[in-house]
Scaffold this active site. Structure first.
Site, PDB file in Angstrom:
ATOM      1  N   HIS A 101       0.783  -1.113  -0.018  1.00  0.00           N
ATOM      2  CA  HIS A 101       0.030   0.126  -0.055  1.00  0.00           C
ATOM      3  C   HIS A 101       0.938   1.377   0.200  1.00  0.00           C
ATOM      4  O   HIS A 101       0.560   2.204   0.570  1.00  0.00           O
ATOM      5  CB  HIS A 101      -0.893  -0.138   1.142  1.00  0.00           C
ATOM      6  CG  HIS A 101      -2.126  -1.104   0.944  1.00  0.00           C
ATOM      7  ND1 HIS A 101      -2.574  -1.451   0.128  1.00  0.00           N
ATOM      8  CD2 HIS A 101      -2.529  -1.819   2.156  1.00  0.00           C
ATOM      9  CE1 HIS A 101      -3.309  -2.517   0.222  1.00  0.00           C
ATOM     10  NE2 HIS A 101      -3.389  -2.543   1.696  1.00  0.00           N
ATOM     11  N   HIS A 171      -9.862   1.199   0.625  1.00  0.00           N
ATOM     12  CA  HIS A 171      -9.787  -0.031   1.387  1.00  0.00           C
ATOM     13  C   HIS A 171     -10.840  -0.210   2.462  1.00  0.00           C
ATOM     14  O   HIS A 171     -10.416  -0.087   3.799  1.00  0.00           O
ATOM     15  CB  HIS A 171      -8.240  -0.032   2.094  1.00  0.00           C
ATOM     16  CG  HIS A 171      -7.809  -1.193   2.278  1.00  0.00           C
ATOM     17  ND1 HIS A 171      -8.501  -2.106   3.588  1.00  0.00           N
ATOM     18  CD2 HIS A 171      -6.725  -1.786   2.166  1.00  0.00           C
ATOM     19  CE1 HIS A 171      -7.678  -3.247   3.577  1.00  0.00           C
ATOM     20  NE2 HIS A 171      -6.569  -3.042   2.844  1.00  0.00           N
ATOM     21  N   GLU A 292     -11.740  -4.312  -2.631  1.00  0.00           N
ATOM     22  CA  GLU A 292     -10.870  -3.394  -3.168  1.00  0.00           C
ATOM     23  C   GLU A 292     -10.683  -3.259  -4.824  1.00  0.00           C
ATOM     24  O   GLU A 292     -10.048  -4.056  -5.145  1.00  0.00           O
ATOM     25  CB  GLU A 292      -9.537  -3.306  -2.514  1.00  0.00           C
ATOM     26  CG  GLU A 292      -9.521  -3.451  -0.814  1.00  0.00           C
ATOM     27  CD  GLU A 292      -8.250  -3.915  -0.298  1.00  0.00           C
ATOM     28  OE1 GLU A 292      -7.003  -3.406  -0.390  1.00  0.00           O
ATOM     29  OE2 GLU A 292      -8.099  -5.303   0.442  1.00  0.00           O
TER      30      GLU A 292
END
Length: 326
Positions: A101, A171, A292
């Site tokens: 991420h 997310h 996601e």
């Protein structure tokens, strides 16, 4: 309603909370991470998303919950990639050897700027410097978040001044029944293939058919306990907005996911443990489902995957709609 102070960071900066309303939906958005902190639907007694009542949760066990993550969502194997003949080493924040991420200081922990807002929508911007977390190029990002009666909508966009990997995603974790366990929910994902992963959750490079496997959700079925944290291959590139998944709780409340993205990461929340949540809840394993929408993970290292490189002069943009059906 004017933004309120949600919390104060260690350096004294304020994290503000913005309330959005439309029809029967109400959302709370934080300026840190463009986080959807809370989401409520009229007639439903519990939050529809997992979130925290205090800022400290997002700085600890609830990191990434409801946030916009990037500049490259999901994982980059070996915390490195080669672009136009040059190798780049990125922040190894996942198991000390991979990037997750966007790195230790990803977009989820950064303060976004409010560019505009109305009763039902907010537009937030953020700039990442060249070299941030090891990635090349300055990146300018916009997150537009709005409600439309029965749906939470997000359009994420980015530009850059040098070639760079780009994949932003929301997310969020969804809990349609408020019972803290999504394993008996029914799930449908419109994908014929998925990405197998190794022990570090890095794609092996194989693009595997779902048929005959535990990953076949083409017809709705109960999630069960298979332990999912995998990318489902929706297409080989961006598409127009279309339905790609449906999650249905035991109560009958359903969530339809529509997106322009080419991938969908489904995580069943198996590793949550005692996370302090909304309204005094404690989130344990399988408390919520993450759906996601994003590029395929490790795409910068996989030429066979859809291209995830943003170049100067291009505009990267993806739209996702989370529609609630009663």
């Amino acid at each position: 309603m004017s933004p309120t102070i949600f919390g104060i960071l260690a350096d004294g900066r304020q994290v503000r909370r913005i309330t959005l309303r439309s029809g029967g939906l109400r959302a709370q958005i934080l300026t840190m991470g463009a986080i959807v902190q809370d989401l409520r639907l009229e007639g439903v007694a519990h939050p529809l998303v997992l979130g925290c009542d205090r800022l400290e949760g997002y700085l600890g066990p609830a990191r990434y919950f409801g946030a916009v993550v990037g500049r490259f969502a999901n994982r980059i194997g070996g915390a490195r990639f080669t672009l136009d003949g040059r190798e780049y080493r990125t922040d190894p924040n996942f198991r000390t050897r991979h990037t997750l991420h966007g790195g230790t200081q990803g977009t989820d922990l950064m303060l976004w700027t409010v560019e505009s807002r109305a009763e039902d929508r907010v537009s937030l911007t953020l700039q990442l410097a060249d070299g941030h977390m090891g990635f090349p190029g300055r990146m300018d990002m916009t997150a537009q978040i709005w409600l439309a009666e029965d749906a939470l909508n997000l359009t994420l966009a980015a530009t850059c001044d040098a070639p760079t990997p780009c994949s932003l995603t929301h997310h969020g974790y969804f809990d349609l029944d408020g019972a803290g366990d999504i394993r008996n929910y029914a799930l449908m994902i419109a994908a014929d293939h998925y990405l197998p992963v190794d022990d570090d959750l890095i794609p092996t490079g194989q693009i595997a058919p779902v048929e005959g496997s535990a990953f076949d959700f083409r017809a709705p079925r109960v999630i069960g306990q298979a332990g999912y944290d995998h990318n489902f291959c929706l297409s080989d590139g961006p598409r127009s907005l279309r339905p790609v998944a449906r999650l249905t709780g035991e109560s009958g409340l359903a969530l339809q996911v529509e997106t322009t993205a080419c991938g969908l990461q489904f995580y069943d929340g198996a590793y949550m443990d005692g996370v302090p949540g909304l309204d005094g809840r404690r989130y344990g394993p399988h408390a919520g489902a993450a759906l996601e929408t994003q590029h395929w993970p490790d795409a910068p290292n996989r030429p066979a995957f859809p291209d995830a490189i943003l170049r100067p002069g291009q505009i990267w943009s993806e739209t996702t709609r989370y529609r609630f059906l009663q």
